[in-house]
Design a protein around this motif. Sequence first.
Motif, PDB file in Angstrom:
ATOM      1  N   PHE A 152      -8.385   6.498   9.407  1.00 24.53           N
ATOM      2  CA  PHE A 152      -7.426   6.668  10.621  1.00 24.53           C
ATOM      3  C   PHE A 152      -7.429   5.058  10.962  1.00 24.53           C
ATOM      4  O   PHE A 152      -8.011   4.274  10.952  1.00 24.53           O
ATOM      5  N   ASP A 153      -6.169   4.914  11.633  1.00 24.58           N
ATOM      6  CA  ASP A 153      -5.656   3.629  12.319  1.00 24.58           C
ATOM      7  C   ASP A 153      -5.280   4.106  13.704  1.00 24.58           C
ATOM      8  O   ASP A 153      -5.078   5.267  14.015  1.00 24.58           O
ATOM      9  N   THR A 154      -5.221   3.145  14.722  1.00 24.88           N
ATOM     10  CA  THR A 154      -5.044   3.380  15.903  1.00 24.88           C
ATOM     11  C   THR A 154      -3.464   3.571  16.000  1.00 24.88           C
ATOM     12  O   THR A 154      -2.707   3.108  15.166  1.00 24.88           O
ATOM     13  N   TYR A 155      -2.891   4.225  17.080  1.00 24.72           N
ATOM     14  CA  TYR A 155      -1.208   4.444  17.140  1.00 24.72           C
ATOM     15  C   TYR A 155      -0.565   3.078  17.117  1.00 24.72           C
ATOM     16  O   TYR A 155       0.359   2.867  16.781  1.00 24.72           O
ATOM     17  N   ARG A 156      -1.463   2.137  17.852  1.00 27.43           N
ATOM     18  CA  ARG A 156      -0.751   0.585  17.923  1.00 27.43           C
ATOM     19  C   ARG A 156      -0.770   0.194  16.521  1.00 27.43           C
ATOM     20  O   ARG A 156       0.264  -0.798  16.283  1.00 27.43           O
ATOM     21  N   GLN A 157      -1.811   0.511  15.860  1.00 26.66           N
ATOM     22  CA  GLN A 157      -1.692  -0.304  14.376  1.00 26.66           C
ATOM     23  C   GLN A 157      -0.452   0.658  13.347  1.00 26.66           C
ATOM     24  O   GLN A 157       0.085  -0.089  12.705  1.00 26.66           O
ATOM     25  N   TRP A 158      -0.177   1.782  13.637  1.00 27.30           N
ATOM     26  CA  TRP A 158       0.724   2.370  13.066  1.00 27.30           C
ATOM     27  C   TRP A 158       2.208   1.994  13.492  1.00 27.30           C
ATOM     28  O   TRP A 158       3.167   2.039  12.603  1.00 27.30           O
ATOM     29  N   GLN A 159       2.144   1.775  14.724  1.00 26.06           N
ATOM     30  CA  GLN A 159       3.363   1.258  15.332  1.00 26.06           C
ATOM     31  C   GLN A 159       3.768  -0.347  14.788  1.00 26.06           C
ATOM     32  O   GLN A 159       4.886  -0.332  14.541  1.00 26.06           O
ATOM     33  N   GLN A 160       2.927  -1.076  14.718  1.00 20.09           N
ATOM     34  CA  GLN A 160       3.122  -2.467  13.838  1.00 20.09           C
ATOM     35  C   GLN A 160       3.623  -2.099  12.483  1.00 20.09           C
ATOM     36  O   GLN A 160       4.517  -2.713  11.995  1.00 20.09           O
ATOM     37  N   ARG A 161       2.664  -1.125  11.754  1.00 19.74           N
ATOM     38  CA  ARG A 161       2.941  -0.772  10.332  1.00 19.74           C
ATOM     39  C   ARG A 161       4.589  -0.367  10.556  1.00 19.74           C
ATOM     40  O   ARG A 161       5.345  -0.850   9.129  1.00 19.74           O
ATOM     41  N   SER A 162       4.910   0.440  11.016  1.00 18.08           N
ATOM     42  CA  SER A 162       6.146   0.916  10.891  1.00 18.08           C
ATOM     43  C   SER A 162       7.300   0.142  11.145  1.00 18.08           C
ATOM     44  O   SER A 162       8.468   0.218  10.937  1.00 18.08           O
ATOM     45  N   ARG A 163       7.178  -0.967  11.994  1.00 19.59           N
ATOM     46  CA  ARG A 163       8.054  -1.793  12.229  1.00 19.59           C
ATOM     47  C   ARG A 163       8.223  -2.855  11.225  1.00 19.59           C
ATOM     48  O   ARG A 163       9.359  -3.414  10.878  1.00 19.59           O
ATOM     49  N   ARG A 164       7.002  -3.323  10.436  1.00 21.94           N
ATOM     50  CA  ARG A 164       7.164  -3.939   9.445  1.00 21.94           C
ATOM     51  C   ARG A 164       7.768  -3.604   8.186  1.00 21.94           C
ATOM     52  O   ARG A 164       8.528  -4.120   7.591  1.00 21.94           O
ATOM     53  N   ALA A 165       7.838  -2.174   8.365  1.00 26.62           N
ATOM     54  CA  ALA A 165       8.603  -1.328   7.166  1.00 26.62           C
ATOM     55  C   ALA A 165      10.064  -1.272   7.484  1.00 26.62           C
ATOM     56  O   ALA A 165      10.720  -0.691   6.665  1.00 26.62           O
ATOM     57  N   GLY A 166      10.493  -1.494   8.725  1.00 28.46           N
ATOM     58  CA  GLY A 166      11.933  -1.789   8.731  1.00 28.46           C
ATOM     59  C   GLY A 166      12.524  -0.370   9.674  1.00 28.46           C
ATOM     60  O   GLY A 166      13.587   0.222   9.569  1.00 28.46           O
TER      61      GLY A 166
ATOM     62  N   SER B  73       0.993  -1.295  -0.005  1.00 22.48           N
ATOM     63  CA  SER B  73      -0.119  -0.008   0.064  1.00 22.48           C
ATOM     64  C   SER B  73       0.942   1.175  -0.132  1.00 22.48           C
ATOM     65  O   SER B  73       2.062   1.328   0.471  1.00 22.48           O
ATOM     66  N   PRO B  74       0.507   2.592  -0.473  1.00 23.83           N
ATOM     67  CA  PRO B  74       1.083   3.585  -0.597  1.00 23.83           C
ATOM     68  C   PRO B  74       1.790   3.976   0.996  1.00 23.83           C
ATOM     69  O   PRO B  74       2.654   4.473   1.269  1.00 23.83           O
ATOM     70  N   ARG B  75       0.887   3.667   1.998  1.00 21.53           N
ATOM     71  CA  ARG B  75       1.241   4.110   3.338  1.00 21.53           C
ATOM     72  C   ARG B  75       2.690   3.111   3.574  1.00 21.53           C
ATOM     73  O   ARG B  75       3.619   3.523   4.238  1.00 21.53           O
ATOM     74  N   ASP B  76       2.679   1.632   3.315  1.00 24.00           N
ATOM     75  CA  ASP B  76       3.777   0.763   3.511  1.00 24.00           C
ATOM     76  C   ASP B  76       5.075   1.411   2.704  1.00 24.00           C
ATOM     77  O   ASP B  76       5.993   1.339   3.102  1.00 24.00           O
ATOM     78  N   SER B  77       4.672   1.767   1.407  1.00 33.94           N
ATOM     79  CA  SER B  77       5.688   2.067   0.537  1.00 33.94           C
ATOM     80  C   SER B  77       6.427   3.615   1.166  1.00 33.94           C
ATOM     81  O   SER B  77       7.465   3.901   0.931  1.00 33.94           O
ATOM     82  N   VAL B  78       5.604   4.447   1.525  1.00 38.64           N
ATOM     83  CA  VAL B  78       6.284   5.522   2.158  1.00 38.64           C
ATOM     84  C   VAL B  78       7.288   5.593   3.226  1.00 38.64           C
ATOM     85  O   VAL B  78       8.347   5.824   3.400  1.00 38.64           O
ATOM     86  N   LEU B  79       6.638   4.366   4.203  1.00 39.85           N
ATOM     87  CA  LEU B  79       7.263   4.076   5.293  1.00 39.85           C
ATOM     88  C   LEU B  79       8.730   3.531   5.046  1.00 39.85           C
ATOM     89  O   LEU B  79       9.756   3.769   5.622  1.00 39.85           O
ATOM     90  N   ALA B  80       8.799   2.516   3.811  1.00 46.64           N
ATOM     91  CA  ALA B  80       9.803   1.770   3.473  1.00 46.64           C
ATOM     92  C   ALA B  80      10.709   2.852   2.874  1.00 46.64           C
ATOM     93  O   ALA B  80      12.008   2.725   2.948  1.00 46.64           O
ATOM     94  N   GLY B  81      10.180   3.845   2.080  1.00 43.96           N
ATOM     95  CA  GLY B  81      11.190   4.837   1.535  1.00 43.96           C
ATOM     96  C   GLY B  81      11.749   5.772   2.647  1.00 43.96           C
ATOM     97  O   GLY B  81      12.979   6.262   2.468  1.00 43.96           O
ATOM     98  N   ILE B  82      11.256   5.949   3.956  1.00 42.87           N
ATOM     99  CA  ILE B  82      11.667   6.727   4.862  1.00 42.87           C
ATOM    100  C   ILE B  82      12.891   5.833   5.518  1.00 42.87           C
ATOM    101  O   ILE B  82      13.895   6.387   6.011  1.00 42.87           O
ATOM    102  N   ARG B  83      12.531   4.901   5.568  1.00 45.71           N
ATOM    103  CA  ARG B  83      13.586   3.761   6.069  1.00 45.71           C
ATOM    104  C   ARG B  83      15.141   3.869   5.206  1.00 45.71           C
ATOM    105  O   ARG B  83      16.078   3.724   5.747  1.00 45.71           O
ATOM    106  N   ARG B  84      14.764   3.659   3.955  1.00 51.43           N
ATOM    107  CA  ARG B  84      15.980   3.698   2.965  1.00 51.43           C
ATOM    108  C   ARG B  84      16.604   5.021   3.085  1.00 51.43           C
ATOM    109  O   ARG B  84      17.788   5.016   2.773  1.00 51.43           O
ATOM    110  N   MET B  85      15.872   6.125   3.552  1.00 55.26           N
ATOM    111  CA  MET B  85      16.652   7.340   3.575  1.00 55.26           C
ATOM    112  C   MET B  85      17.708   7.497   4.927  1.00 55.26           C
ATOM    113  O   MET B  85      18.669   8.100   4.848  1.00 55.26           O
TER     114      MET B  85
END
Length: 612
Positions: free
Chosen positions: A542-556, A456-468
Amino acid sequence: MAATLEELVGLVEPSPQSPSVFLHLPPTPHHDNGVPSSGQQQQQEDVALEHISRLLMEEEEDMHGMFLRNDDPALLRAQQNLAQIIASSSSSTSNGASDLYKDGNNSTVSNMCATATGAEPCSVMDLLNMAFVKGREEGCKFLPKENKRLVMKDITRNGRLEADAETTGRACKLMATMARPEEEAQVQELIGRMMLDDCEVPTEEMERLRAAMADEAAMSNSREARRRRQQQVDMRTLLVRCAQAVDERHGARELLEQAKQHASPTGDATQRLAHCFVEALEARLAGTGSVLHRSLPALDTTTLLQGPEFLRAFRLFNATCCFQRVGFAFANMTICRAAAGSSRLHVVDYGLHLGLQWPGLLRRLAARDGGPPEVTITCIDLPLPGFRPARHIEETGHMLSDCARELGVPFKFHAAAAARWNAVRVEVDPGAVLVVNSLFKLETLTDDSLVVDRASPRDSVLAGIRRMRPAVFTHGVVNGLCGNSFLTRFREALFYFSAAFDMLDATLPRNSEQRMVLERDFLRACVVNVVACEGRDRTDRFDTYRQWQQRSRRAGLRQLPLDPAVVGAVRVMVEKQCYHREFVIDENDGWLLQGWKGRFLYAHSTWVADES
């Protein structure tokens, strides 16, 4: 092919010959009149003027072809009849027409019309304009004198009729980008003032606000007010029953009519909440949710999409509510700590927020021991339609450049207007400290429910931030739950917006025009989108902050613990500003939480790339 009206006025975005993602905006030099130099303005307008010229030439060729057969008998009869009608109904107007058609191809038409009316030869367009004026005058006789829905003006430019801005109103979100010059000047002045004073409201206005709130508190404690509250129905339960009926398509209209009896846009918090939710449920029942949402103002906190009215309300909201100020302060203090000892700082920001976050950062850096670093900000936001899709970001960059110059901070600004944020690539100086920032913007990206065959675009942006691999990624999110199940989403939205309306009821008077603007033009649009829209039309997910926490960790990404000094400074700031006692600041699992009466509405955290 002839150009359409939409193409001429810029509602349809032309395909650029050489699209560019970044636009470098160095600090603007001082000018005596405070406007860009003629060379800069000419450079910006060349592409647009060339495109418009080409379209007008095509239009002229097509119009020329329309008048090749001026000797057609049917055409001549129609023109003569039209001229006779004009002559008999508005001889004074037609006698004043003195424009001559010099074109030989149109001499027959113009001379015939002039003979019938007793006027000098005039253009067909002039005759049509005069006929339209006469028809408008006759039609207006049947309208109420105080009609404010349709206001027309006389011929104002180039002999063409123009409608007042009130005519179009909110008919299309794209029209909001075509602000009138006087409104744009007010908007720029207001935003500049908000940057300068950190959204502070004059003391006199705050004193009047507190006095009005005290009067309302006294009235709410009266015996009559208590009696009315006891007679009220359980509105939240009734609204949930309405949502169930709408979902099942059975008995919904009767329940919605019952809910309407207790809803009002000028009542207490519960009545105003019910007013927005009943409207959204009715739109969902009729299948017009997307149409209704598109008709509402496009309030995305970008410069060109706001009018002065909303900005004044937004300023008062920030002065009485701590949510945005806490988010800015938390991020800016974190960024300053990451840039300690560095001579260069590069901030990549997802989302504009009128640029209000960055004057505070520049002031902090200007006061740093040893002098400020060289600051570069790259702002990534959605494009606007028209010839200059990054115009709103560019204007913000110019204002920030002026602010940095006054503070003595070396500053550069880059604008990136892109519909796909995950496709943006940022070039960073290897010697600069890189920081990524996003406040309440990533939730506007598409989530997993609409993407099944790729990230998803959310996961792609987070993965791009990780690459930065930034020194720190400061992330603020809206803490909500808008899943795919309509009833689950409705209940969550009802709880969330109940807190929002209750907060406004406790901090702003009920007769406040600014409060009504916030509820009508901001909260209402959010409610309609969450409740009445589906698929890609539902942009608020909207997602809960815990869902964002899990998504960010999956993105690296790896979450950092909260800095006690930053959290302590935020708490002191909230206490000193004397915000309402029901505002809540708390911590949980590495997140700084903001809420109202125990309901957490926003959450903030810090991250780095997980090298493991």
